[in-house]
Enzyme design. Structure first.
Site, PDB file in Angstrom:
ATOM      1  N   SER A  24     -49.841 -36.425  -4.582  1.00 39.66           N
ATOM      2  CA  SER A  24     -48.588 -36.253  -3.839  1.00 39.66           C
ATOM      3  C   SER A  24     -48.799 -36.457  -2.344  1.00 39.66           C
ATOM      4  O   SER A  24     -47.844 -36.398  -1.569  1.00 39.66           O
ATOM      5  CB  SER A  24     -48.003 -34.862  -4.105  1.00 39.66           C
ATOM      6  OG  SER A  24     -48.971 -33.856  -3.883  1.00 39.66           O
ATOM      7  N   ASN A 111     -50.067 -23.173  -6.376  1.00 39.69           N
ATOM      8  CA  ASN A 111     -48.693 -22.973  -6.851  1.00 39.69           C
ATOM      9  C   ASN A 111     -47.864 -22.122  -5.883  1.00 39.69           C
ATOM     10  O   ASN A 111     -46.721 -22.452  -5.586  1.00 39.69           O
ATOM     11  CB  ASN A 111     -48.698 -22.320  -8.244  1.00 39.69           C
ATOM     12  CG  ASN A 111     -49.403 -23.191  -9.263  1.00 39.69           C
ATOM     13  OD1 ASN A 111     -49.730 -24.345  -8.971  1.00 39.69           O
ATOM     14  ND2 ASN A 111     -49.645 -22.648 -10.447  1.00 39.69           N
ATOM     15  N   HIS A 157      -1.489 -39.881  -1.459  1.00 37.20           N
ATOM     16  CA  HIS A 157      -1.598 -41.121  -2.262  1.00 37.20           C
ATOM     17  C   HIS A 157      -1.731 -42.359  -1.372  1.00 37.20           C
ATOM     18  O   HIS A 157      -1.354 -43.459  -1.766  1.00 37.20           O
ATOM     19  CB  HIS A 157      -0.402 -41.288  -3.199  1.00 37.20           C
ATOM     20  CG  HIS A 157      -0.069 -40.064  -3.997  1.00 37.20           C
ATOM     21  ND1 HIS A 157      -0.635 -39.779  -5.225  1.00 37.20           N
ATOM     22  CD2 HIS A 157       0.738 -39.015  -3.703  1.00 37.20           C
ATOM     23  CE1 HIS A 157      -0.167 -38.626  -5.667  1.00 37.20           C
ATOM     24  NE2 HIS A 157       0.654 -38.122  -4.750  1.00 37.20           N
ATOM     25  N   SER A 278     -20.304 -60.406  12.922  1.00 33.70           N
ATOM     26  CA  SER A 278     -20.638 -61.196  11.735  1.00 33.70           C
ATOM     27  C   SER A 278     -21.519 -62.364  12.156  1.00 33.70           C
ATOM     28  O   SER A 278     -21.342 -62.917  13.244  1.00 33.70           O
ATOM     29  CB  SER A 278     -19.357 -61.712  11.098  1.00 33.70           C
ATOM     30  OG  SER A 278     -19.622 -62.874  10.332  1.00 33.70           O
ATOM     31  N   LYS A 284     -15.258 -61.262  14.276  1.00 36.24           N
ATOM     32  CA  LYS A 284     -15.368 -59.997  13.555  1.00 36.24           C
ATOM     33  C   LYS A 284     -15.911 -58.835  14.370  1.00 36.24           C
ATOM     34  O   LYS A 284     -16.786 -59.000  15.203  1.00 36.24           O
ATOM     35  CB  LYS A 284     -16.262 -60.174  12.330  1.00 36.24           C
ATOM     36  CG  LYS A 284     -15.657 -61.084  11.281  1.00 36.24           C
ATOM     37  CD  LYS A 284     -14.666 -60.347  10.407  1.00 36.24           C
ATOM     38  CE  LYS A 284     -15.376 -59.816   9.212  1.00 36.24           C
ATOM     39  NZ  LYS A 284     -14.685 -58.843   8.482  1.00 36.24           N
ATOM     40  N   ASN A 286     -17.043 -55.256  12.850  1.00 32.19           N
ATOM     41  CA  ASN A 286     -17.122 -54.528  11.577  1.00 32.19           C
ATOM     42  C   ASN A 286     -17.565 -53.073  11.769  1.00 32.19           C
ATOM     43  O   ASN A 286     -18.463 -52.808  12.568  1.00 32.19           O
ATOM     44  CB  ASN A 286     -18.110 -55.216  10.635  1.00 32.19           C
ATOM     45  CG  ASN A 286     -17.635 -56.594  10.210  1.00 32.19           C
ATOM     46  OD1 ASN A 286     -16.434 -56.818  10.078  1.00 32.19           O
ATOM     47  ND2 ASN A 286     -18.562 -57.508  10.030  1.00 32.19           N
ATOM     48  N   GLU A 291     -19.275 -47.443   7.355  1.00 35.69           N
ATOM     49  CA  GLU A 291     -19.444 -47.841   5.949  1.00 35.69           C
ATOM     50  C   GLU A 291     -20.780 -47.341   5.398  1.00 35.69           C
ATOM     51  O   GLU A 291     -20.877 -46.859   4.268  1.00 35.69           O
ATOM     52  CB  GLU A 291     -19.405 -49.362   5.822  1.00 35.69           C
ATOM     53  CG  GLU A 291     -18.061 -49.971   6.152  1.00 35.69           C
ATOM     54  CD  GLU A 291     -18.169 -51.485   6.259  1.00 35.69           C
ATOM     55  OE1 GLU A 291     -18.128 -52.153   5.226  1.00 35.69           O
ATOM     56  OE2 GLU A 291     -18.338 -51.996   7.384  1.00 35.69           O
ATOM     57  N   TYR A 318     -45.256 -22.423 -13.085  1.00 40.11           N
ATOM     58  CA  TYR A 318     -45.419 -23.721 -12.421  1.00 40.11           C
ATOM     59  C   TYR A 318     -45.668 -24.803 -13.455  1.00 40.11           C
ATOM     60  O   TYR A 318     -46.434 -24.622 -14.400  1.00 40.11           O
ATOM     61  CB  TYR A 318     -46.580 -23.694 -11.414  1.00 40.11           C
ATOM     62  CG  TYR A 318     -46.758 -25.059 -10.746  1.00 40.11           C
ATOM     63  CD1 TYR A 318     -45.998 -25.398  -9.635  1.00 40.11           C
ATOM     64  CD2 TYR A 318     -47.634 -26.002 -11.272  1.00 40.11           C
ATOM     65  CE1 TYR A 318     -46.109 -26.648  -9.055  1.00 40.11           C
ATOM     66  CE2 TYR A 318     -47.758 -27.258 -10.685  1.00 40.11           C
ATOM     67  CZ  TYR A 318     -46.990 -27.576  -9.582  1.00 40.11           C
ATOM     68  OH  TYR A 318     -47.094 -28.818  -9.010  1.00 40.11           O
ATOM     69  N   GLN A 323     -43.617 -31.081  -8.685  1.00 42.49           N
ATOM     70  CA  GLN A 323     -44.038 -31.955  -7.584  1.00 42.49           C
ATOM     71  C   GLN A 323     -42.942 -32.980  -7.258  1.00 42.49           C
ATOM     72  O   GLN A 323     -42.898 -33.516  -6.157  1.00 42.49           O
ATOM     73  CB  GLN A 323     -45.342 -32.665  -7.972  1.00 42.49           C
ATOM     74  CG  GLN A 323     -45.940 -33.534  -6.888  1.00 42.49           C
ATOM     75  CD  GLN A 323     -47.377 -33.901  -7.195  1.00 42.49           C
ATOM     76  OE1 GLN A 323     -48.260 -33.058  -7.118  1.00 42.49           O
ATOM     77  NE2 GLN A 323     -47.609 -35.151  -7.553  1.00 42.49           N
ATOM     78  N   LYS A 326     -40.091 -32.970  -4.060  1.00 43.02           N
ATOM     79  CA  LYS A 326     -40.246 -33.271  -2.631  1.00 43.02           C
ATOM     80  C   LYS A 326     -39.494 -34.500  -2.159  1.00 43.02           C
ATOM     81  O   LYS A 326     -38.780 -34.449  -1.151  1.00 43.02           O
ATOM     82  CB  LYS A 326     -41.728 -33.404  -2.297  1.00 43.02           C
ATOM     83  CG  LYS A 326     -42.393 -32.059  -2.392  1.00 43.02           C
ATOM     84  CD  LYS A 326     -43.883 -32.098  -2.233  1.00 43.02           C
ATOM     85  CE  LYS A 326     -44.419 -30.781  -2.739  1.00 43.02           C
ATOM     86  NZ  LYS A 326     -44.070 -30.490  -4.162  1.00 43.02           N
TER      87      LYS A 326
HETATM   88  N1  ARG Z   1     -49.062 -31.135  -5.251  1.00 43.45           N
HETATM   89  C1  ARG Z   1     -48.567 -30.069  -6.042  1.00 43.45           C
HETATM   90  C2  ARG Z   1     -47.057 -29.967  -5.926  1.00 43.45           C
HETATM   91  O1  ARG Z   1     -46.537 -30.575  -5.076  1.00 43.45           O
HETATM   92  C3  ARG Z   1     -49.174 -28.777  -5.569  1.00 43.45           C
HETATM   93  C4  ARG Z   1     -49.321 -27.745  -6.624  1.00 43.45           C
HETATM   94  C5  ARG Z   1     -50.273 -28.182  -7.642  1.00 43.45           C
HETATM   95  N2  ARG Z   1     -50.600 -27.147  -8.553  1.00 43.45           N
HETATM   96  C6  ARG Z   1     -51.200 -27.412  -9.715  1.00 43.45           C
HETATM   97  N3  ARG Z   1     -51.446 -26.394 -10.460  1.00 43.45           N
HETATM   98  N4  ARG Z   1     -51.510 -28.599 -10.084  1.00 43.45           N
HETATM   99  O2  ARG Z   1     -46.400 -29.321  -6.703  1.00 43.45           O
END
Ligand code: ARG
Length: 476
Positions: A24, A111, A157, A278, A284, A286, A291, A318, A323, A326
Site C-alpha cells: 500500500s 491494525n 420543472h 475552443s 466560444k 465555455n 462543468e 481487521y 486497505q 485509502k
Molecule cells: N497496509 C495495511 C492497511 O492499510 C496496514 C495494516 C496491515 N495489517 C495486517 N495485518 N496486514 O490496512
C-alpha cells in the site's frame, strides 16, 4: 527466514507480483506524518508506563523526531518492498538508531496503527474542507448582496414559476452548504477518537494507557471495544459521504452556472479566469470549470459506493480488504480541496445581467398565481380563481400578449371581482414583495434570513476554531 519484518515463520519470499499487489506504500505514504506522530505518542506512553526504559525511549523518540522532519519535508527514503508506510518508518528508525528501534512496536499492531493514522488524517481534512465550504457559502451570500434588488425567474420543472430575489436564490445554496459544514463537523466529532491500544484485535498484555495517547494526539476519547476499534471504517464512509453530498450541492449550482451563462438564458457572465475557449470555434467561451465540478460528482459517488461495497459482509475484525479504504478517501478529499478554492474565485467574479433577468421575468406569466390570489382575497374559492386565471393566460398566449397587456374589460368579463388595481399586482416587484411568509422571497424576509445565515456561519466558524484547537497534537 524471509527478510520481512513479519518474516519469522516464513521460509520463502512473497512472489514479486503478489508483493506489488499487497503493497500500500504507493498510496499510504501520504500518512507518513500521522504515522510518526502516532508512534511518538505511543513511545511516550510506553516510557511513562515503564514498558520501555527511559534510555530506549529517548533513543526512539529522538529518532522519530528526525524522521518526522524528513516526512514533513518529503525526503523519507521509502521502499515498496517494505509494503506499507508503517513498516517503512519502523525500518528507517531501526536503520538510524539500531536494534532498539524494534522496541517501538511493543503492544501495538499495524491494525490499530493504521486505524489511528486514518483517524488523524480524516479529522484534519474534515476541518480543512469545512472551512472552505463556509467560504463558498459566504461567497454566495455576498454575491447576492451585490445586486440587492435584482429579480430572477424562479423555476420549477425548469419552467418559469414565480419570480424571486437573486439574493434569495443564492442563499438557497448557502444554506445547503451550511448544512454540509455542519455535517463535516459532526463527522469530525466521530472521527476524533483513538483506536490505539486495541492491538491486533483483542487489546494488549502490556499496561497501556490508551487515554494518554489519545490526549497527546488531541483526540476526544478512545474506542470502548478493541474489535470495533480496528475494524471500524464508519468514519471514513461518513467523511466520503459528507464530501459527496457537498459536491452534489455544488454540482447543482454549477449546472445553473452552465445554463444561466448560455446565450438562451444570458443571466450570468463568467469571468475570463473561469472560462475557456475552443480550439476550433473562435467565438466560444465555455464554462469548463463549472462543468468539470458538476462532472466530478461521478468520482465521489464511485468513491462512496466502492468503500461501502468493500465493507459489506466483512467479518470482524481487521481484514486486508480494509486497505482498500485509502484510495477512495484520498480521492474524495483531494477532489473537494481542489474544487472549493476554484468555486470561491468563480462565485466572487460572477456577474449577473440584471436587465436580462428582469426582462425575462417581465415577459413571462410568473405573476399568474398572484392574479388568482387577487381573486381569492376578494372571496372567490382558490380553485375557481385558478381556473379563471388559467383561461386569461390562455387568451393572452393566443393573442401573443402578456397578462398586463390585456384590457380591464377582458379581466372583468372573466370575473367582476377584478378592478384596475390588478395591474399593480402583476408587477414582478409587487409579486416578490407580497411573499412575506417567513423564509419567503419578500425583501424584508430575505434580509431576515441573510442575518440568520450570518449568525449560523459565525457559530460554525467558532466551532471550527474550537475543533482545530482540540485536534492539536501535544507532543513535547
Ligand atoms: N497496509 C495495511 C492497511 O492499510 C496496514 C495494516 C496491515 N495489517 C495486517 N495485518 N496486514 O490496512
Amino acid at each position: 527466514m524471509s527478510d520481512k519484518l513479519w518474516g519469522g515463520r516464513f521460509q520463502g519470499e512473497l512472489a514479486a507480483d503478489a508483493a506489488r499487489l499487497n503493497a500500500s506504500l504507493p498510496f499510504d505514504q501520504r500518512l507518513a506524518v500521522y504515522d510518526i506522530l502516532g508512534s511518538l505518542a505511543h513511545a511516550q506512553m510506553l516510557a511513562k508506563q515503564h514498558i520501555l526504559q527511559d534510555r530506549d525511549a529517548q533513543a526512539i523518540l529522538s529518532g522519530l523526531q528526525v524522521l518526522l522532519e524528513e516526512a514533513r519535508a518529503g525526503t523519507l527514503s521509502l521502499r515498496e518492498e517494505d509494503e506499507d508506510i508503517h513498516m517503512n518508518v519502523e525500518r528507517l528508525l531501526t536503520q538510524r538508531i539500531g536494534e532498539v528501534g524494534g522496541r517501538l512496536h511493543t503492544g501495538r499492531s499495524r491494525n490499530d496503527q493504521v486505524a489511528l493514522d486514518m483517524h488523524l488524517y480524516v479529522r484534519d481534512q474534515l476541518l480543512a474542507v469545512a472551512g472552505w465550504v463556509l467560504d463558498v457559502a459566504e461567497g454566495l451570500a455576498m454575491k447576492g448582496d451585490v445586486y440587492p434588488d435584482a429579480i430572477v425567474p424562479g423555476y420549477t420543472h425548469l419552467q418559469h414559476a414565480q419570480p424571486v430575489l437573486w439574493r434569495h436564490h443564492l442563499l438557497a445554496y448557502s444554506w445547503m452548504l451550511l448544512r454540509d459544514a455542519q455535517r463535516l463537523l459532526e463527522a469530525f466529532a466521530r472521527s476524533n477518537v483513538s483506536p490505539l491500544g486495541a492491538g491486533a484485535l483483542a487489546g494488549s498484555t502490556f499496561p497501556l494507557d490508551r487515554r494518554f495517547v489519545a490526549d497527546a494526539l488531541g483526540m476526544d476519547g478512545i474506542y470502548p471495544n478493541s474489535l470495533d476499534a480496528v475494524s471500524d471504517r464508519d468514519f471514513v464512509v461518513e467523511a466520503i459521504f459528507a464530501n459527496t453530498l457537498c459536491l452534489v450541492h455544488l454540482s447543482r449550482f454549477c449546472e445553473e452556472v452552465v445554463l444561466w451563462s448560455s446565450s438562451e438564458f444570458g443571466f450570468l457572465e463568467l469571468d475570463d479566469a473561469y472560462a475557456t475557449g475552443s480550439s476550433m470555434m473562435p467565438q466560444k467561451k465555455n464554462p469548463d470549470l463549472a462543468e468539470l465540478i458538476r462532472g466530478k460528482v461521478g468520482r465521489l459517488c464511485g468513491d462512496l459506493v466502492a468503500l461501502l461495497t468493500t465493507l459489506k459482509g466483512l467479518p470482524l475484525a481487521y481484514n486486508k480488504d480494509l486497505q482498500e479504504d485509502k484510495e477512495p478517501l484520498f480521492d474524495a478529499f483531494d477532489t473537494l480541496l481542489a474544487v472549493l478554492p476554484v468555486l470561491v474565485g468563480m462565485v466572487g467574479s460572477l456577474q449577473l445581467n440584471v436587465e436580462r433577468a428582469a426582462t425575462a421575468v417581465a415577459n413571462d406569466f410568473s405573476n399568474a398565481t398572484d392574479l388568482a390570489d387577487f381573486l381569492t382575497q376578494r372571496g372567490m374559492p382558490f380553485r375557481q380563481a385558478h381556473a379563471i386565471v388559467g383561461q386569461l393566460v390562455q387568451r393572452a398566449l393566443h393573442e401573443g400578449k402578456r397578462l398586463r397587456d390585456l384590457p380591464l374589460s377582458a379581466f372583468q368579463a372573466a370575473s367582476p371581482l377584478f378592478d384596475d388595481t390588478l395591474y399593480e399586482w402583476l408587477d414582478p416587484v409587487h409579486v416578490v414583495a407580497q411573499r412575506q411568509t417567513e423564509g419567503g422571497t419578500a425583501p424584508q424576509q430575505v434580509e431576515r434570513q441573510r442575518v440568520q445565515f450570518q449568525e449560523q456561519v459565525a457559530l460554525l466558524r467558532q466551532q471550527l476554531t474550537d475543533a482545530r484547537q482540540r485536534a492539536t497534537v501535544k507532543i513535547s
